[in-house]
Enzyme design. Structure first.
Site, short mmCIF file in Angstrom:
data_model
loop_
_atom_site.label_atom_id
_atom_site.label_comp_id
_atom_site.label_asym_id
_atom_site.label_seq_id
_atom_site.Cartn_x
_atom_site.Cartn_y
_atom_site.Cartn_z
N SER A 1 0.94 -1.11 0.02
CA SER A 1 0.00 0.02 0.09
C SER A 1 0.97 1.31 -0.13
O SER A 1 2.00 1.26 0.54
CB SER A 1 -0.99 -0.12 1.17
OG SER A 1 -0.25 -0.39 2.44
N GLU B 1 1.25 5.73 0.80
CA GLU B 1 0.84 6.93 1.23
C GLU B 1 1.13 7.89 0.39
O GLU B 1 2.28 8.11 0.04
CB GLU B 1 1.35 7.09 2.56
CG GLU B 1 0.85 8.26 3.30
CD GLU B 1 1.34 8.69 4.49
OE1 GLU B 1 1.14 8.17 5.68
OE2 GLU B 1 2.36 9.71 4.71
N ALA C 1 -0.62 18.50 9.33
CA ALA C 1 -0.53 18.63 10.48
C ALA C 1 -1.28 19.77 10.87
O ALA C 1 -1.41 20.83 10.06
CB ALA C 1 0.95 18.98 11.05
N ARG D 1 -4.63 10.87 16.33
CA ARG D 1 -4.82 12.13 17.03
C ARG D 1 -4.46 13.20 16.26
O ARG D 1 -4.94 14.48 16.42
CB ARG D 1 -4.07 11.63 18.32
CG ARG D 1 -4.24 12.84 19.38
CD ARG D 1 -3.04 12.90 20.36
NE ARG D 1 -1.72 13.43 19.75
CZ ARG D 1 -0.78 13.42 20.55
NH1 ARG D 1 -0.60 13.09 21.56
NH2 ARG D 1 0.42 13.87 19.86
N ASP E 1 -0.77 15.37 14.67
CA ASP E 1 0.08 16.52 15.22
C ASP E 1 -0.11 17.97 15.16
O ASP E 1 -0.70 18.23 14.07
CB ASP E 1 1.53 16.23 14.27
CG ASP E 1 2.47 15.17 14.88
OD1 ASP E 1 2.23 14.88 16.23
OD2 ASP E 1 3.01 14.59 14.16
N TYR F 1 3.85 2.55 16.88
CA TYR F 1 5.18 3.03 17.17
C TYR F 1 6.09 2.22 17.71
O TYR F 1 6.24 1.80 18.87
CB TYR F 1 4.99 4.43 17.90
CG TYR F 1 4.15 5.21 17.42
CD1 TYR F 1 4.50 6.18 16.45
CD2 TYR F 1 2.60 5.44 17.81
CE1 TYR F 1 3.83 7.10 15.81
CE2 TYR F 1 1.83 6.41 17.12
CZ TYR F 1 2.36 7.10 16.20
OH TYR F 1 1.58 8.13 15.29
N HIS G 1 7.06 6.52 20.77
CA HIS G 1 6.30 7.97 20.33
C HIS G 1 6.97 9.12 21.26
O HIS G 1 6.99 8.62 22.58
CB HIS G 1 4.92 7.88 20.47
CG HIS G 1 4.30 9.21 19.82
ND1 HIS G 1 4.20 10.26 20.47
CD2 HIS G 1 3.85 9.35 18.42
CE1 HIS G 1 3.47 10.97 19.82
NE2 HIS G 1 3.17 10.64 18.57
N ASP H 1 3.30 2.54 24.72
CA ASP H 1 2.96 2.65 23.24
C ASP H 1 2.06 1.33 23.11
O ASP H 1 0.77 1.51 22.31
CB ASP H 1 4.14 2.62 22.48
CG ASP H 1 4.54 3.98 22.16
OD1 ASP H 1 3.63 5.00 22.24
OD2 ASP H 1 5.61 4.36 21.83
N ARG I 1 -5.25 -0.57 23.23
CA ARG I 1 -6.95 0.28 23.66
C ARG I 1 -7.47 0.43 22.01
O ARG I 1 -8.55 0.78 22.08
CB ARG I 1 -6.64 1.23 24.53
CG ARG I 1 -6.33 0.83 25.87
CD ARG I 1 -6.07 1.90 26.95
NE ARG I 1 -7.53 2.63 26.90
CZ ARG I 1 -7.29 3.98 27.57
NH1 ARG I 1 -6.34 4.44 28.30
NH2 ARG I 1 -8.52 4.74 27.50
N LYS I 2 -6.60 1.16 21.39
CA LYS I 2 -6.98 1.45 19.78
C LYS I 2 -7.88 0.30 18.96
O LYS I 2 -8.77 0.53 18.56
CB LYS I 2 -5.98 2.21 19.16
CG LYS I 2 -5.41 3.54 19.81
CD LYS I 2 -4.66 4.26 18.69
CE LYS I 2 -3.24 3.90 18.40
NZ LYS I 2 -2.65 5.10 17.63
N GLN J 1 4.82 3.66 12.16
CA GLN J 1 5.99 4.99 11.81
C GLN J 1 7.05 4.23 11.05
O GLN J 1 7.42 2.88 11.52
CB GLN J 1 6.34 5.68 13.24
CG GLN J 1 7.16 6.75 12.81
CD GLN J 1 6.51 7.73 12.35
OE1 GLN J 1 6.37 7.74 10.99
NE2 GLN J 1 5.86 8.74 12.77
N PHE K 1 13.13 14.29 9.73
CA PHE K 1 11.88 13.85 10.01
C PHE K 1 12.28 12.58 11.12
O PHE K 1 11.11 12.46 12.14
CB PHE K 1 11.47 13.08 8.74
CG PHE K 1 10.19 12.56 8.52
CD1 PHE K 1 8.98 13.10 9.24
CD2 PHE K 1 9.55 11.80 7.39
CE1 PHE K 1 7.65 12.79 9.26
CE2 PHE K 1 8.39 11.42 7.26
CZ PHE K 1 7.52 12.12 8.20
N HIS L 1 3.87 -1.11 3.80
CA HIS L 1 3.23 0.14 3.45
C HIS L 1 4.22 1.02 3.30
O HIS L 1 5.13 1.39 3.86
CB HIS L 1 2.21 0.80 4.69
CG HIS L 1 1.61 1.93 4.53
ND1 HIS L 1 0.41 2.03 3.88
CD2 HIS L 1 1.57 3.26 4.85
CE1 HIS L 1 -0.09 3.35 3.72
NE2 HIS L 1 0.84 3.93 4.68
#
Ligand code: FAD
Length: 288
Positions: free
Chosen positions: A7, A9, A43, A99, A101, A139, A143, A152, A158-159, A170, A210, A259
């Site tokens: 995939s 981005e 961002a 969430r 940046d 991450y 993070h 993390d 939880r997500k 990342q 970065f 990805h």
């Protein structure tokens, strides 16, 4: 060796030249039959409209499955959910829920008034609509906002429990970093797919900055190699070789989906895919 899914981005264009560049990227990479492509959300929520237009146009004209990135920054819950509804209305049902940046120099994430307080709240709300397949960020190296790597992993769990279907990591440069993280996730009871994010280094200085900003470790070997390659003018060759080697190790370690962060420059990603044996699929129409 079985070939992995892939995939890509992209980011939304800011001007006409950027539009052509994005379109070139879609045209160069779509013959590789990606599982999906995704489009980032600037961002601070700065590209809300541009992201929407890029996602809609790619979805409508390319036949690719498009995942729209969506963040909690600088928008109320109602505004954020309206953006999601607008996607659903045009048939876009994949979302990378983040969430996000904040804008540079704003001193960290602050929820907007009436906005989502965290990625988990956003994931829950999207999941409640029943309209989306939700991917999230992960991450392998701590993070910057996180107290520890353990935290993390717990947060990622939880997500997933909040309704996410898979996670995209990342970028990182050492396959063992990914394997350690994947093992920790499995131990924590996370069974959702974790897709490694690969950054072919198109611009060494940019990649260094970065990496520093997001806490990605660059092995000394890679730094030294790029210093030499810059002198010799062989950066692209080196970048292709390094990303291909990383992907090879990941595939050997059981990874079945890669990805790529393309930064809207398709050539390196295409060359890495070709080196991995992922070739363009020629449609019968083209053969006739
Ligand atoms: P989260 O996973 O919610 O948080 C990141 C870490 O901080 C967590 O692992 C956790 O340890 C800690 N944490 C956060 N909140 C809490 C809490 N309340 N309690 C305890 N721990 C907490 N940014 C953009 O602006 N636009 C994009 O399009 C974009 N695309 C991305 C795509 C991918 C695949 C990835 C990996 C990142 C992307 N980012 C993007 C960057 C991302 O927005 C930042 O890394 C941001 O700081 C975190 O977003 P998140 O949803 O991953 O955060």
């Amino acid at each position: 060796m079985t070939q992995p899914k892939i995939s890509f981005e992209f980011f939304p264009p800011k001007n006409l030249e950027g539009s052509f560049r994005l379109w070139d990227c879609v045209n160069v990479l779509s013959p590789l039959a990606p599982d999906f492509v995704s489009v980032t959300y600037g961002a601070g929520g700065t590209t809300r409209q541009l992201t929407h237009e890029a996602v809609g146009t790619i979805h409508k004209t390319s036949g690719l499955t498009v995942a729209a990135h969506l963040t909690c920054v600088d928008a109320t819950r109602a505004e954020t959910l309206q953006i999601a509804e607008d996607y659903a209305a045009v048939g876009v049902t994949e979302i990378v829920a983040l969430r996000g940046d904040p804008p540079k120099g704003s001193g960290g994430f602050k929820p907007a008034v009436d906005g989502f307080q965290s990625s988990i709240e956003l994931i829950e709300a999207l999941s409640d609509t029943g309209k989306f397949r939700i991917r999230v960020g992960a991450y392998p190296e701590k993070h910057p906002d996180s107290p520890s790597s353990v935290s993390d992993v717990q947060w990622l769990k939880r997500k997933i429990e909040a309704g996410a279907h898979s996670a995209i990591t990342q970028f990182f440069f050492d396959a063992d970093t990914f394997f350690r993280f994947r093992d920790d996730c499995v131990k924590a009871g996370i069974d959702a797919p974790i897709i490694p994010g690969i950054l072919p280094i198109e611009n060494w200085n940019g990649a260094r900055k970065f990496a520093q900003a997001c806490g990605t470790h660059i092995p000394q070997l890679i730094s030294d190699a790029f210093d030499h390659a810059l002198r010799d003018g062989t950066q692209d060759l080196l970048a292709t070789a390094l990303a291909t080697e990383l992907c090879d190790k990941l595939i050997e370690g059981g990874v079945d989906h890669l990805h790529f962060y393309t930064l809207n420059k398709p050539e390196l990603t295409r060359d890495v895919c070709h080196a991995l044996g992922i070739k363009p699929r020629v449609s019968l129409e083209n053969v006739a």
